[in-house]
Design a protein around this motif. Sequence first.
Motif, short mmCIF file in Angstrom:
data_model
loop_
_atom_site.label_atom_id
_atom_site.label_comp_id
_atom_site.label_asym_id
_atom_site.label_seq_id
_atom_site.Cartn_x
_atom_site.Cartn_y
_atom_site.Cartn_z
N THR A 96 0.87 -1.17 0.00
CA THR A 96 0.00 0.00 0.00
C THR A 96 0.91 1.22 0.00
N PHE A 97 0.53 2.24 -0.76
CA PHE A 97 1.33 3.45 -0.87
C PHE A 97 0.52 4.66 -0.40
N HIS A 98 1.23 5.73 -0.07
CA HIS A 98 0.55 6.97 0.32
C HIS A 98 -0.41 7.37 -0.80
N GLY A 99 -1.62 7.71 -0.43
CA GLY A 99 -2.63 8.10 -1.42
C GLY A 99 -3.59 6.98 -1.81
N ASP A 100 -3.25 5.72 -1.47
CA ASP A 100 -4.17 4.62 -1.74
C ASP A 100 -5.35 4.69 -0.77
N THR A 101 -6.51 4.27 -1.24
CA THR A 101 -7.69 4.19 -0.39
C THR A 101 -7.97 2.73 -0.08
N ILE A 102 -8.14 2.43 1.19
CA ILE A 102 -8.34 1.06 1.66
C ILE A 102 -9.83 0.84 1.98
N TYR A 103 -10.34 -0.28 1.50
CA TYR A 103 -11.69 -0.74 1.80
C TYR A 103 -11.57 -2.14 2.40
N GLY A 104 -12.60 -2.57 3.12
CA GLY A 104 -12.54 -3.89 3.71
C GLY A 104 -13.88 -4.59 3.67
N GLU A 105 -13.80 -5.92 3.78
CA GLU A 105 -14.99 -6.73 3.91
C GLU A 105 -14.66 -7.95 4.75
N THR A 106 -15.65 -8.39 5.51
CA THR A 106 -15.46 -9.54 6.39
C THR A 106 -16.50 -10.61 6.06
N THR A 107 -16.03 -11.85 5.99
CA THR A 107 -16.88 -13.01 5.74
C THR A 107 -16.94 -13.86 7.01
N VAL A 108 -18.13 -14.27 7.39
CA VAL A 108 -18.31 -15.16 8.54
C VAL A 108 -18.03 -16.59 8.05
N LEU A 109 -16.96 -17.19 8.57
CA LEU A 109 -16.56 -18.53 8.15
C LEU A 109 -17.24 -19.63 8.97
N ASP A 110 -17.45 -19.37 10.25
CA ASP A 110 -18.04 -20.38 11.13
C ASP A 110 -18.47 -19.71 12.43
N LYS A 111 -19.24 -20.41 13.22
CA LYS A 111 -19.60 -19.95 14.56
C LYS A 111 -19.99 -21.16 15.39
N TRP A 112 -19.79 -21.05 16.70
CA TRP A 112 -20.16 -22.13 17.61
C TRP A 112 -20.38 -21.57 19.01
N PRO A 113 -21.23 -22.24 19.78
CA PRO A 113 -21.48 -21.78 21.15
C PRO A 113 -20.24 -21.98 22.02
N SER A 114 -20.08 -21.15 23.02
CA SER A 114 -19.00 -21.31 23.98
C SER A 114 -19.17 -22.63 24.72
N LYS A 115 -18.06 -23.29 25.00
CA LYS A 115 -18.11 -24.55 25.74
C LYS A 115 -18.24 -24.32 27.24
N SER A 116 -17.83 -23.13 27.70
CA SER A 116 -17.82 -22.89 29.14
C SER A 116 -18.98 -22.04 29.65
N LYS A 117 -19.56 -21.20 28.79
CA LYS A 117 -20.67 -20.33 29.24
C LYS A 117 -21.72 -20.27 28.15
N ASP A 118 -22.98 -20.46 28.53
CA ASP A 118 -24.04 -20.53 27.53
C ASP A 118 -24.59 -19.17 27.10
N ASP A 119 -24.01 -18.08 27.60
CA ASP A 119 -24.50 -16.75 27.21
C ASP A 119 -23.58 -16.05 26.21
N ARG A 120 -22.77 -16.85 25.51
CA ARG A 120 -21.85 -16.27 24.51
C ARG A 120 -21.47 -17.34 23.49
N GLY A 121 -20.90 -16.88 22.40
CA GLY A 121 -20.45 -17.79 21.35
C GLY A 121 -19.20 -17.26 20.68
N ILE A 122 -18.61 -18.10 19.84
CA ILE A 122 -17.39 -17.74 19.11
C ILE A 122 -17.76 -17.59 17.64
N VAL A 123 -17.29 -16.51 17.04
CA VAL A 123 -17.50 -16.27 15.62
C VAL A 123 -16.12 -16.23 14.96
N TYR A 124 -15.98 -16.98 13.89
CA TYR A 124 -14.72 -17.10 13.16
C TYR A 124 -14.89 -16.36 11.84
N VAL A 125 -14.07 -15.32 11.62
CA VAL A 125 -14.25 -14.46 10.45
C VAL A 125 -12.92 -14.25 9.71
#
Length: 163
Positions: A96-125
């Motif tokens: 990347t050089f000075h003057g470039d404009t950066i954009y981003g995007e995120t894809t959700v690859l997977d998700k699963w419930p926490s093994k230790s607490k049922d009020d949260r989960g893990i999201v893999y992106v």
Amino acid sequence: MQFGRTYEEFEVGAVYKHWPGKTVTEYDDHLFCLLTMNHHPLHMDTNYAENTTDFGKNVVVGNYIYSLLLGMSVPDVSGKAIANLEIESLRHVAPTFHGDTIYGETTVLDKWPSKSKDDRGIVYVETKGYKQDGTVVCIFRRKVMVPTETYIKERGGEQPGRP
């Protein structure tokens, strides 16, 4: 405006396009280098970069680009996060050089419930950053611990600490 998501709101395969983009200036690059004590001449010395490197000009420090993309993703991904658990991989695939404009995007690859607490989960992106011409410059994968709707409700709603 939505600021992050609960576990239930994430869907595997969803793509979040982060907007607006950010045009990277020489000042941004130099300030980040100074704050992080990265004094490599590739980033800070125009004469060195023009006469010694294959690029012929200063290259923006890669960790600034990563940090910028991480920040861009907060409203879509980790605004409600309990914790960022892991950055699994980080690749800088083009300069990347000075003057470039950066954009981003995120894809959700997977998700699963926490093994230790049922009020949260893990999201893999996976987040990809690209320049104004579509060139991908940075890709990283991370695991984020996010609350469930129950977690939010039990703690007084979306913004319990806000006056």
